[in-house]
Design a protein around this motif. Structure first.
Motif, short mmCIF file in Angstrom:
data_model
loop_
_atom_site.label_atom_id
_atom_site.label_comp_id
_atom_site.label_asym_id
_atom_site.label_seq_id
_atom_site.Cartn_x
_atom_site.Cartn_y
_atom_site.Cartn_z
N GLY A 13 0.80 -1.22 0.00
CA GLY A 13 0.00 0.00 0.00
C GLY A 13 0.84 1.27 0.00
O GLY A 13 0.31 2.36 -0.24
N ARG A 14 2.13 1.15 0.24
CA ARG A 14 2.97 2.35 0.25
C ARG A 14 3.27 2.80 -1.18
O ARG A 14 3.43 2.00 -2.08
N GLU A 15 3.33 4.11 -1.34
CA GLU A 15 3.66 4.67 -2.64
C GLU A 15 5.17 4.60 -2.87
O GLU A 15 5.95 4.73 -1.93
N VAL A 16 5.54 4.40 -4.12
CA VAL A 16 6.95 4.29 -4.51
C VAL A 16 7.29 5.46 -5.42
O VAL A 16 6.57 5.74 -6.38
N TYR A 17 8.39 6.14 -5.08
CA TYR A 17 8.87 7.28 -5.86
C TYR A 17 10.32 7.05 -6.25
O TYR A 17 11.07 6.40 -5.53
N SER A 18 10.72 7.64 -7.39
CA SER A 18 12.13 7.59 -7.78
C SER A 18 12.88 8.60 -6.93
O SER A 18 12.28 9.48 -6.30
N ASN A 19 14.20 8.51 -6.93
CA ASN A 19 14.98 9.46 -6.14
C ASN A 19 14.91 10.88 -6.71
O ASN A 19 15.36 11.82 -6.07
#
Length: 97
Positions: A13-19
């Motif tokens: 459920g956590r959102e994933v972002y690029s650096n």
């Protein structure tokens, strides 16, 4: 910093972002290596259509290698996925559709 162990399922459920701060997707499942007791990858859904428009998977998600993960907190930060996708032609890219 809180060193209390967390359940692996807390990643779902956590959102994933690029650096670089670009939204990549949302964790739907975890890929585990039970023999070594380690996380191998994250199965992402709710993908950023702009990032994956050129990747025709025929599916609704991708699995990214856990080695791409840079930090885990309220969100998950990974290495720049756009650069990785450009190199997806090589078998070492790690991107599984």
């Amino acid at each position: 910093m809180d060193d209390t162990p967390q359940e692996i399922t807390s990643l779902v459920g956590r959102e994933v972002y690029s650096n670089n701060g670009v939204f990549v997707g949302e964790v739907e499942d975890i890929r585990l290596n039970l023999d070594q007791e380690v996380v191998n990858g994250l199965a992402l859904g709710q993908l950023n259509g702009e990032l994956f428009e050129e990747v025709s998977t025929g599916r609704k998600g991708i699995i990214i290698p856990y080695r791409w993960v840079r930090a885990v907190g309220d969100i998950i930060l990974i290495n720049d996925v756009v650069e990785r996708l450009k190199g997806a032609e090589s078998s070492e890219s790690g991107l599984v559709a």
